[in-house]
Motif scaffolding. Structure first.
Motif, mmCIF file in Angstrom:
data_model
loop_
_atom_site.group_PDB
_atom_site.id
_atom_site.type_symbol
_atom_site.label_atom_id
_atom_site.label_comp_id
_atom_site.label_asym_id
_atom_site.label_seq_id
_atom_site.Cartn_x
_atom_site.Cartn_y
_atom_site.Cartn_z
ATOM 1 N N PHE A 85 -12.069 -48.638 3.235
ATOM 2 C CA PHE A 85 -12.859 -47.919 2.228
ATOM 3 C C PHE A 85 -12.951 -48.834 1.009
ATOM 4 N N ALA A 86 -14.150 -49.142 0.601
ATOM 5 C CA ALA A 86 -14.344 -49.946 -0.611
ATOM 6 C C ALA A 86 -15.288 -49.176 -1.522
ATOM 7 N N PHE A 87 -14.915 -49.035 -2.784
ATOM 8 C CA PHE A 87 -15.772 -48.247 -3.677
ATOM 9 C C PHE A 87 -16.109 -49.028 -4.941
ATOM 10 N N ASP A 88 -17.268 -48.706 -5.485
ATOM 11 C CA ASP A 88 -17.679 -49.296 -6.754
ATOM 12 C C ASP A 88 -17.052 -48.496 -7.889
ATOM 13 N N MET A 89 -16.373 -49.178 -8.762
ATOM 14 C CA MET A 89 -15.835 -48.512 -9.944
ATOM 15 C C MET A 89 -16.986 -47.913 -10.768
ATOM 16 N N PRO A 90 -16.726 -46.842 -11.540
ATOM 17 C CA PRO A 90 -17.761 -46.364 -12.452
ATOM 18 C C PRO A 90 -18.316 -47.529 -13.276
ATOM 19 N N TRP A 91 -19.612 -47.495 -13.549
ATOM 20 C CA TRP A 91 -20.353 -48.542 -14.276
ATOM 21 C C TRP A 91 -20.694 -49.736 -13.385
ATOM 22 N N HIS A 92 -20.146 -49.820 -12.193
ATOM 23 C CA HIS A 92 -20.323 -50.997 -11.338
ATOM 24 C C HIS A 92 -21.180 -50.655 -10.119
ATOM 25 N N GLY A 93 -21.887 -51.666 -9.628
ATOM 26 C CA GLY A 93 -22.602 -51.536 -8.362
ATOM 27 C C GLY A 93 -23.493 -50.307 -8.339
ATOM 28 N N LYS A 94 -23.301 -49.446 -7.336
ATOM 29 C CA LYS A 94 -24.143 -48.260 -7.189
ATOM 30 C C LYS A 94 -23.475 -47.008 -7.738
ATOM 31 N N SER A 95 -22.299 -47.131 -8.336
ATOM 32 C CA SER A 95 -21.700 -46.009 -9.051
ATOM 33 C C SER A 95 -22.315 -45.958 -10.446
ATOM 34 N N LEU A 96 -22.712 -44.772 -10.863
ATOM 35 C CA LEU A 96 -23.321 -44.651 -12.192
ATOM 36 C C LEU A 96 -22.262 -44.670 -13.286
ATOM 37 N N PRO A 97 -22.659 -45.000 -14.491
ATOM 38 C CA PRO A 97 -21.756 -44.740 -15.623
ATOM 39 C C PRO A 97 -21.691 -43.226 -15.854
ATOM 40 N N PRO A 98 -20.711 -42.757 -16.605
ATOM 41 C CA PRO A 98 -20.630 -41.310 -16.846
ATOM 42 C C PRO A 98 -21.751 -40.837 -17.770
ATOM 43 N N GLU A 99 -21.955 -39.531 -17.790
ATOM 44 C CA GLU A 99 -22.968 -38.946 -18.662
ATOM 45 C C GLU A 99 -22.690 -39.339 -20.121
ATOM 46 N N CYS A 100 -23.725 -39.613 -20.866
ATOM 47 C CA CYS A 100 -23.641 -40.018 -22.289
ATOM 48 C C CYS A 100 -23.132 -41.449 -22.470
ATOM 49 N N PHE A 101 -23.223 -42.247 -21.431
ATOM 50 C CA PHE A 101 -22.753 -43.634 -21.538
ATOM 51 C C PHE A 101 -23.535 -44.439 -22.568
ATOM 52 N N GLN A 102 -24.756 -43.968 -22.857
ATOM 53 C CA GLN A 102 -25.671 -44.804 -23.633
ATOM 54 C C GLN A 102 -25.195 -45.071 -25.059
ATOM 55 N N THR A 103 -24.272 -44.251 -25.551
ATOM 56 C CA THR A 103 -23.757 -44.497 -26.902
ATOM 57 C C THR A 103 -22.296 -44.947 -26.864
ATOM 58 N N GLU A 104 -21.857 -45.303 -25.702
ATOM 59 C CA GLU A 104 -20.426 -45.562 -25.508
ATOM 60 C C GLU A 104 -20.163 -47.054 -25.329
ATOM 61 N N GLU A 105 -19.041 -47.506 -25.831
ATOM 62 C CA GLU A 105 -18.594 -48.874 -25.547
ATOM 63 C C GLU A 105 -17.673 -48.814 -24.333
ATOM 64 N N TYR A 106 -18.061 -49.480 -23.261
ATOM 65 C CA TYR A 106 -17.241 -49.455 -22.048
ATOM 66 C C TYR A 106 -16.032 -50.377 -22.217
#
Lengths: 283, 128
Positions: free
Chosen positions: A62-83
Motif C-alpha cells: 500500500f503506497a499513499f500520497d500524503m495530503p498536499w502531494h500527488g493525487k491527495s488534495l490539500p485540506p479544505e481552506c488550504f488556500q490561505t494556509e502555510e503548509y
C-alpha cells in the motif's frame, strides 16, 4: 491492452480534526507493507516495487500520497494556509491511513522523510507495526540551504527543487528513471517541498527517542545509498548505531531515491530487508 | 583548463535544450581551479566570454571554487560518491560555492548541466 497490476483508490481520513482525501495505490497479496514517499514527491516513487511480480506474490503493498502531494488534495481552506509538516501530523496521518485500510501491524517502509517518520513511529507507536524499513533515513540533518528558496513568486519551486535533489541521484541510475524521479519534484505543488523540508530539517526530536525503539518486537533495518548527499552513509550508520538491534546496509551504486531512481539496483536490497522483517517477526 | 572551457562553450552552443534552459541567464560566474580564476560571462544562456584572472575588478554573481583533481573526478563517466555533483564537491570539502547562491539555485539545472559538459562521455545532461 494490458494494465499494470497496481490499483488506485481514494479514502478519506481525519487528521488533527481535518478531513483529508487520500490517494492509495495497492498491489499484491500477503503480508501488508505500507510505503511512504519522500519529501516533495508522491507514491509513484514506489511504482517498480508495486509492479514486481515476485515481491507482490507474498506481500500486499500500500503506497499513499500524503495530503498536499500527488493525487491527495490539500485540506479544505488550504488556500490561505502555510503548509508546514509536523512530526505529530505526519505520524497521525500514517496511523490513520493504516487504520482506514484495516491493516494489521503492517511493515512500514519509508524513504527519506518517510524513513524519518518510520523511525519516529518505531519509537512511539511500535505496536502498530511489525517492522520498519527505513530507507535513506537518519536521526536529523539541518539544512545547508534556505528552504524558502523553494517557494517564492519569482521562480519555479519545483524546477529548483528537482535541480537541487538531482545531487542525490546516483550516476549509476538509468537515465529514464533519473528523470522520472525528478519529474515528481517538478510537479510538486507550490510550497509543498518547502513544508516537507521544514519537518525534515528543523525537527530533531527523533535523536532522543532512538534508544526507545524495541527491535526485539519490531525489527528495524536501514538502507542507505552511497551517493546520497542528504542522508549520507555516515548519517545512516550513526542512526542505526543508536538503535539497539537495528541493522544497516549500504547500497554502493544508489542514491537518495533508490526505489525510483534505480529500481533494478534497489530490488535485491529491498527484498533482503523484507526477509529481515519476516525472520524477526517470528521471534 | 582553458581548452576544456572552450570545449564546454562549444558544446553549450550545440545543445539546444541548454540554450533554452539558460535563455534568461545573463551573468558572470567565477570558476576558480587551484587558485586560477576563470570569469565565465553568459548572455541569454550562451557563454559569451571566458576571461582568465586574476582580477580584482571583475564582478561576478556566484563562484565555484575547486581543484583540478576534483574536477577531473567530477568529469569521469561514473564519478565516485561526492564527486558526482557540484554540491557533492562542497559536501566532501573539495569545493566551495559562494556569492549570490539564489541566482545559482534559480539557474541550477542549467549551470549543473553546463558544468557536466566536459564529462568524458555524452551522458552529461543526466549526470549534471
Amino acid at each position: 491492452m494490458s494494465f499494470e497490476p497496481i490499483t488506485g483508490r481514494y479514502l478519506t481520513i481525519t487528521v488533527q480534526g481535518r478531513r483529508q482525501r487520500i490517494y492509495v495505490e495497492i498491489a499484491g497479496q500477503g503480508a501488508p507493507v505500507l510505503c511512504l514517499h519522500t519529501a516533495g514527491a508522491d507514491t509513484r516513487q514506489w511504482r517498480h516495487i508495486l509492479n514486481d511480480a515476485e515481491l507482490t506474490a507474498a506481500h500486499q503493498f500500500f503506497a499513499f500520497d500524503m495530503p498536499w502531494h500527488g493525487k491527495s488534495l490539500p485540506p479544505e481552506c488550504f488556500q490561505t494556509e502555510e503548509y508546514l509538516l509536523t512530526t505529530e501530523a505526519y505520524m497521525e496521518t500514517v496511523l490513520a491511513v493504516s487504520r482506514a485500510l484495516g491493516l494489521d501491524r503492517p511493515i512500514l517502509a519509508g524513504c527519506s522523510m518517510g524513513g524519518r517518520i518510520a523511525l519516529q513511529l518505531a519509537a512511539l507507536h511500535g505496536d502498530a507495526f511489525s517492522g520498519f524499513i527505513a530507507i535513506e533515513a537518519s536521526d536529523f540533518q539541518p539544512a545547508w540551504y534556505d528552504i524558502d528558496w523553494f517557494h517564492r513568486p519569482d521562480a519555479h519551486g519545483g524546477e529548483m527543487g528537482a535541480a537541487l535533489v538531482s545531487a542525490n541521484i546516483s550516476p549509476h541510475a538509468p537515465q529514464a528513471e533519473r528523470w522520472n524521479t525528478l519529474w515528481m519534484f517538478m510537479q510538486s505543488g507550490p510550497g509543498v517541498f518547502r513544508g516537507d523540508l521544514s519537518f525534515y530539517t528543523r525537527d530533531d526530536s527523533l535523536i532522543g527517542r532512538l534508544a526507545q525503539i524495541d527491535t526485539a518486537h519490531t525489527p528495524v533495518h536501514l538502507l542507505v545509498g552511497a551517493y546520497d548527499l542528504t542522508c549520507t552513509p555516515e548519517d545512516a550508520r550513526r542512526t542505526a548505531a543508536a538503535i539497539p538491534g537495528a541493522t544497516c546496509t549500504m547500497m554502493e551504486e544508489l542514491g537518495h531515491f533508490p526505489m525510483s531512481e534505480h529500481p533494478a539496483g534497489f530490488r535485491p536490497f529491498f527484498a533482503d530487508a523484507l526477509t529481515r522483517m519476516k525472520v524477526s517477526a517470528d521471534v | 583548463m582553458r581548452a576544456t572551457l572552450a570545449q564546454m562553450q562549444q558544446r553549450l552552443h550545440d545543445t539546444p535544450h541548454l540554450l533554452r534552459l539558460g535563455r534568461l541567464f545573463s551573468d558572470t560566474v567565477l570558476l576558480e581551479v587551484d587558485g586560477a580564476e576563470f570569469y565565465l560571462t553568459f548572455r541569454d544562456g550562451r557563454l559569451e566570454t571566458i576571461v582568465e584572472g586574476p582580477s580584482r575588478k571583475t564582478p561576478w554573481r556566484f563562484a565555484l571554487r575547486t581543484d583540478a583533481d576534483a574536477l577531473a573526478q567530477f568529469w569521469q563517466p561514473i564519478p565516485k560518491p561526492g564527486f558526482h555533483d557540484i554540491f557533492g564537491l562542497v559536501k566532501i570539502g573539495r569545493g566551495r560555492i559562494d556569492g549570490d547562491i539564489l541566482a545559482l539555485i534559480k539557474n541550477l539545472r542549467f549551470f549543473k548541466e553546463f558544468m557536466g559538459l566536459a564529462r568524458a562521455e555524452s551522458r552529461t545532461e543526466e549526470l549534471a
